[in-house]
Design a protein around this motif. Sequence first.
Motif, PDB file in Angstrom:
ATOM      1  N   ILE A 197       0.832  -1.196   0.000  1.00  0.00           N
ATOM      2  CA  ILE A 197       0.000   0.000   0.000  1.00  0.00           C
ATOM      3  C   ILE A 197       0.867   1.246   0.000  1.00  0.00           C
ATOM      4  N   SER A 198       0.297   2.314  -0.555  1.00  0.00           N
ATOM      5  CA  SER A 198       1.031   3.573  -0.615  1.00  0.00           C
ATOM      6  C   SER A 198       0.029   4.720  -0.585  1.00  0.00           C
ATOM      7  N   GLY A 199       0.367   5.761   0.179  1.00  0.00           N
ATOM      8  CA  GLY A 199      -0.505   6.928   0.241  1.00  0.00           C
ATOM      9  C   GLY A 199      -1.254   7.017   1.552  1.00  0.00           C
ATOM     10  N   LYS A 200      -2.269   7.861   1.555  1.00  0.00           N
ATOM     11  CA  LYS A 200      -3.056   8.113   2.757  1.00  0.00           C
ATOM     12  C   LYS A 200      -4.101   7.024   2.937  1.00  0.00           C
ATOM     13  N   CYS A 201      -4.115   6.399   4.109  1.00  0.00           N
ATOM     14  CA  CYS A 201      -5.017   5.270   4.343  1.00  0.00           C
ATOM     15  C   CYS A 201      -5.102   4.979   5.835  1.00  0.00           C
ATOM     16  N   THR A 202      -5.925   4.002   6.179  1.00  0.00           N
ATOM     17  CA  THR A 202      -6.006   3.479   7.543  1.00  0.00           C
ATOM     18  C   THR A 202      -6.004   1.958   7.461  1.00  0.00           C
ATOM     19  N   VAL A 203      -5.319   1.311   8.406  1.00  0.00           N
ATOM     20  CA  VAL A 203      -5.236  -0.150   8.454  1.00  0.00           C
ATOM     21  C   VAL A 203      -5.916  -0.622   9.730  1.00  0.00           C
ATOM     22  N   ASN A 204      -6.750  -1.652   9.618  1.00  0.00           N
ATOM     23  CA  ASN A 204      -7.433  -2.134  10.826  1.00  0.00           C
ATOM     24  C   ASN A 204      -6.516  -3.014  11.667  1.00  0.00           C
ATOM     25  N   ASN A 205      -7.052  -3.528  12.778  1.00  0.00           N
ATOM     26  CA  ASN A 205      -6.209  -4.250  13.730  1.00  0.00           C
ATOM     27  C   ASN A 205      -6.033  -5.728  13.390  1.00  0.00           C
ATOM     28  N   HIS A 206      -6.453  -6.154  12.199  1.00  0.00           N
ATOM     29  CA  HIS A 206      -6.272  -7.549  11.787  1.00  0.00           C
ATOM     30  C   HIS A 206      -5.142  -7.716  10.779  1.00  0.00           C
ATOM     31  N   ALA A 207      -4.392  -6.652  10.531  1.00  0.00           N
ATOM     32  CA  ALA A 207      -3.254  -6.723   9.609  1.00  0.00           C
ATOM     33  C   ALA A 207      -2.023  -6.103  10.261  1.00  0.00           C
ATOM     34  N   HIS A 208      -0.873  -6.755  10.087  1.00  0.00           N
ATOM     35  CA  HIS A 208       0.398  -6.203  10.555  1.00  0.00           C
ATOM     36  C   HIS A 208       0.911  -5.211   9.516  1.00  0.00           C
ATOM     37  N   ILE A 209       1.512  -4.126   9.982  1.00  0.00           N
ATOM     38  CA  ILE A 209       2.033  -3.080   9.102  1.00  0.00           C
ATOM     39  C   ILE A 209       3.554  -3.169   9.086  1.00  0.00           C
ATOM     40  N   ILE A 210       4.125  -3.328   7.897  1.00  0.00           N
ATOM     41  CA  ILE A 210       5.576  -3.516   7.737  1.00  0.00           C
ATOM     42  C   ILE A 210       6.167  -2.299   7.033  1.00  0.00           C
ATOM     43  N   GLU A 211       7.171  -1.696   7.673  1.00  0.00           N
ATOM     44  CA  GLU A 211       7.828  -0.507   7.138  1.00  0.00           C
ATOM     45  C   GLU A 211       9.259  -0.852   6.708  1.00  0.00           C
ATOM     46  N   SER A 212       9.746  -0.190   5.672  1.00  0.00           N
ATOM     47  CA  SER A 212      11.112  -0.413   5.176  1.00  0.00           C
ATOM     48  C   SER A 212      12.140  -0.008   6.218  1.00  0.00           C
ATOM     49  N   SER A 213      13.330  -0.613   6.073  1.00  0.00           N
ATOM     50  CA  SER A 213      14.483  -0.220   6.891  1.00  0.00           C
ATOM     51  C   SER A 213      15.603   0.200   5.946  1.00  0.00           C
ATOM     52  N   ASP A 214      16.780   0.445   6.493  1.00  0.00           N
ATOM     53  CA  ASP A 214      17.920   0.841   5.655  1.00  0.00           C
ATOM     54  C   ASP A 214      18.420  -0.311   4.788  1.00  0.00           C
ATOM     55  N   THR A 215      18.113  -1.553   5.183  1.00  0.00           N
ATOM     56  CA  THR A 215      18.649  -2.711   4.460  1.00  0.00           C
ATOM     57  C   THR A 215      17.588  -3.552   3.758  1.00  0.00           C
ATOM     58  N   CYS A 216      16.329  -3.321   4.087  1.00  0.00           N
ATOM     59  CA  CYS A 216      15.272  -4.155   3.498  1.00  0.00           C
ATOM     60  C   CYS A 216      14.061  -3.293   3.167  1.00  0.00           C
TER      61      CYS A 216
END
Length: 413
Positions: free
Chosen positions: A97-116
């Motif tokens: 996903i990309s942009g403005k949104c909301t995620v409910n509590n049944h999905a984990h949210i994964i953010e990029s790091s410096d290496t991945c």
Amino acid sequence: MVPNEISKLELIQARIGFIPKGWQLDKVGEALNIKNNFRKPISQEVRSLIPGPYPYYGPTKIQDYIADYEQDGTYALIGEDGDHFLKYETMRQTQFISGKCTVNNHAHIIESSDTCDSEWFYIYFQHRNITNFLSRQGAGRFKLNKATLEKLPMLVPPLPEQQKIAKILSTWDKAISTTERLIENSTQQKKALMQQLLTGKKRLLDESGERFKGEWEEVKLGKISDVRDGTHDSPEFIDVGYPLITSKNLLSSGRLDLSNVKFISEEDYLQINKRSGVNDGDILFGMIGTIGNPVKVKSSNYAIKNVALIKETGGLLNGFLIYYLSSHDIDKQIHRLNAGGTQKFVALGVLRNLVIRLPTQQEQQQIATVLTNADKEIDLLEQQLADLQQEKKALMQVLLTGKKRVVIDGEVV
């Protein structure tokens, strides 16, 4: 070559054959950032009061559009629970996903790091079997909690290689999405065409190039077709034999689903066919459980149960009838003749009393030809989609394992 600190057991548990040169075997919690604090549960009742332009994501898809948003960025999502863990081969476990949104509590949210990159997570776990890491929630239900997610093993190439692989696979994703839209558009166009042609609102041209004229005749199906049903008994099933078709095997697409069909002996098949006698060109129509889903068969090697059999007798062509039986008019008649019941069962007498609005055989044939050509176009697109999906699957098997390396800055890594 396996680094000393990684055991063979860890590779087996991770379902990984080897670690490619330059890649690392990391855990999700070490390679990426899990941002579950961004999540916000909003009930359907509340969402109905705040409609808007921003997507509200559940574990596998957009569930709604609302007036406000919690996140504005690029993330990967994976559900906490749901059927996607069992259907990982055909159903995506992850979203990007990309942009403005909301995620409910049944999905984990994964953010990029410096290496991945979070897109690498999205691709890597899209169709990956992770059931051996999950906890069970009853029969056939799995749960992925945050602690387990953090420990999930994943191969991590250098960032430029992650991005190049993602770019390559996105080409297939775009082609797949385009083909899916074409199928949806063609299906909707066919439905609109059926509505016009089967009601006589749109008349086609006859052999002389003139539009068909004249009123259509109203006839009862049982008066102009031979309508039968299959066995009422429960024959013994065997490993190899003749397929016993039930209403569960009839698909709304007009095809037979033989993936879970059960088989009976030749003796039972011959006994059942004394009553029904399925032949090439006959129509099957669900009577119990699944009502309708007419299918025109191309074989005589079937026996039937909980299914009506409709044979041509002269005036009504099955090539036309197969489409008429899928029309909204037939659904309304069945509901009315069934006295507004739950429609989990329809009697043979009800089917025989269905009223068919009947044009001449020549017009029937023309209508059947036009709709058959529409079906052929959809079939061709569906085959193209299946080919693209298979090509992407094969490509993922070599790119996500490092068996095939990509070119970065003119060099194969």
